[in-house]
Motif scaffolding. Structure first.
Motif, PDB file in Angstrom:
ATOM      1  N   THR A  24       0.836  -1.172   0.168  1.00  0.00           N
ATOM      2  CA  THR A  24       0.039   0.093  -0.051  1.00  0.00           C
ATOM      3  C   THR A  24       0.858   1.297  -0.098  1.00  0.00           C
ATOM      4  N   TYR A  25       0.296   2.588  -0.620  1.00  0.00           N
ATOM      5  CA  TYR A  25       1.186   3.509  -0.582  1.00  0.00           C
ATOM      6  C   TYR A  25       0.566   4.728  -0.287  1.00  0.00           C
ATOM      7  N   SER A  26       1.104   5.887  -0.172  1.00  0.00           N
ATOM      8  CA  SER A  26       0.651   7.024   0.225  1.00  0.00           C
ATOM      9  C   SER A  26       1.298   8.228  -0.441  1.00  0.00           C
ATOM     10  N   VAL A  27       0.722   8.939  -1.332  1.00  0.00           N
ATOM     11  CA  VAL A  27       1.187  10.434  -1.775  1.00  0.00           C
ATOM     12  C   VAL A  27       0.237  11.312  -1.895  1.00  0.00           C
ATOM     13  N   SER A  28       0.761  12.459  -1.943  1.00  0.00           N
ATOM     14  CA  SER A  28      -0.285  13.476  -2.150  1.00  0.00           C
ATOM     15  C   SER A  28      -0.797  13.664  -3.483  1.00  0.00           C
ATOM     16  N   GLY A  29      -0.520  13.352  -4.459  1.00  0.00           N
ATOM     17  CA  GLY A  29      -0.889  13.120  -5.939  1.00  0.00           C
ATOM     18  C   GLY A  29      -0.953  11.918  -6.575  1.00  0.00           C
ATOM     19  N   ASN A  30      -0.835  11.782  -7.974  1.00  0.00           N
ATOM     20  CA  ASN A  30      -0.946  10.497  -8.551  1.00  0.00           C
ATOM     21  C   ASN A  30       0.528   9.716  -8.382  1.00  0.00           C
ATOM     22  N   PRO A  31       0.365   8.432  -8.403  1.00  0.00           N
ATOM     23  CA  PRO A  31       1.513   7.798  -8.117  1.00  0.00           C
ATOM     24  C   PRO A  31       2.165   7.167  -9.267  1.00  0.00           C
ATOM     25  N   TYR A  32       3.561   6.879  -9.387  1.00  0.00           N
ATOM     26  CA  TYR A  32       4.293   5.969 -10.258  1.00  0.00           C
ATOM     27  C   TYR A  32       4.496   4.696  -9.209  1.00  0.00           C
ATOM     28  N   LEU A  33       4.346   3.384  -9.534  1.00  0.00           N
ATOM     29  CA  LEU A  33       4.543   2.298  -8.628  1.00  0.00           C
ATOM     30  C   LEU A  33       5.387   1.449  -9.321  1.00  0.00           C
ATOM     31  N   LYS A  49       6.060  -2.041 -13.596  1.00  0.00           N
ATOM     32  CA  LYS A  49       5.728  -0.590 -13.181  1.00  0.00           C
ATOM     33  C   LYS A  49       4.504  -0.034 -13.434  1.00  0.00           C
ATOM     34  N   TYR A  50       3.684   0.469 -12.803  1.00  0.00           N
ATOM     35  CA  TYR A  50       2.434   1.011 -13.299  1.00  0.00           C
ATOM     36  C   TYR A  50       2.741   2.705 -13.258  1.00  0.00           C
ATOM     37  N   ILE A  51       2.559   3.105 -14.551  1.00  0.00           N
ATOM     38  CA  ILE A  51       2.720   4.779 -14.861  1.00  0.00           C
ATOM     39  C   ILE A  51       1.351   5.143 -15.148  1.00  0.00           C
TER      40      ILE A  51
END
Lengths: 115, 115
Positions: A24-33, A49-51
């Protein structure tokens, strides 16, 4: 700030069974994973990767991961695990608008596939 | 294939010594990174560099410095090694633009022990 959580230190699975490694992740905007794998005595290798686009991402060695924005998750999956999949797996995130391509990594999950 | 090499696989130093870890990449990547890897903590970014002579602090820069005099080489310096700097050190590089931007390529790592 961006952060990543891998809730399981270790995952044990029998060969041939499905494998799931959670992230699970936390970012303030959209993520690259990203998912990386580290085999014993080796450096990290990029898996996938997910872009943007399709939420289901396919990568190397038969692995895939599903991006779920509502649950802020990016779990790694393999339908049928092999003994050779035993390794240390890292999830990483980068906020799209962050400067440079600084990644934040999770603590890692050790996968043990038993014959 | 991208190749990232690190000068040593294993290194043993004494407290107070000045330590140099070298990293070289052969793909003309603009970005280079130094991480340390500790069990349960994953990878933590020490320093990164966007270009020659440019550097930025990562999450844990204290006790470290870096040098990037040539595009292909990124050095990590421990000015006065301490026992809490015993760790695995990983170098990575990535292109600034193109379809592989954001994908970091890692070296095999240097396991440093400070006695």
């Amino acid at each position: 700030a961006q952060s990543v959580a891998q809730p399981e230190d270790q995952v044990n699975v029998a060969e041939g069974n499905p494998l799931t490694v959670k992230c699970t992740y936390s970012v303030s905007g959209n993520p690259y994973l990203f998912w990386y794998v580290q085999y014993p005595n080796r450096g990290l290798q990029f898996l996938l990767k997910y872009i943007t686009g399709d939420n289901l991402v396919k990568g190397s060695y038969g692995f895939e991961a599903e991006f779920n924005k509502s649950q802020t998750s990016f779990h790694l999956k393999k339908p049928s695990a092999l003994v050779s999949d035993s390794a240390l797996y890292f999830c990483a995130v980068r906020e799209v608008k962050a400067a440079g391509n600084k990644l934040t990594f999770g603590g890692g999950t050790r996968v043990l596939v038993k014959p | 294939d991208v190749k990232v090499t690190q000068s040593s696989r294993y290194l043993v130093k004494r407290t107070g010594e000045k330590v140099f870890l070298e990293c070289v990449q052969d793909m003309d990547h603009e970005n280079m990174f130094w991480y340390r890897q500790d069990p349960g903590l994953g990878l933590r970014l020490i320093y990164f560099s966007y270009d020659v002579k440019m550097k930025e602090k990562g999450d844990i820069p204290e006790g470290y410095s870096v040098s990037r005099e040539k595009k292909e080489r990124f050095s990590l310096i421990l000015e006065s090694a301490s026992t809490n700097q015993t760790s695995m050190y990983l170098c990575a590089s990535s292109p600034r633009t193109g379809r592989f931007t954001d994908t970091q390529y890692f070296g095999p790592g240097t396991r440093l022990t400070v006695l």
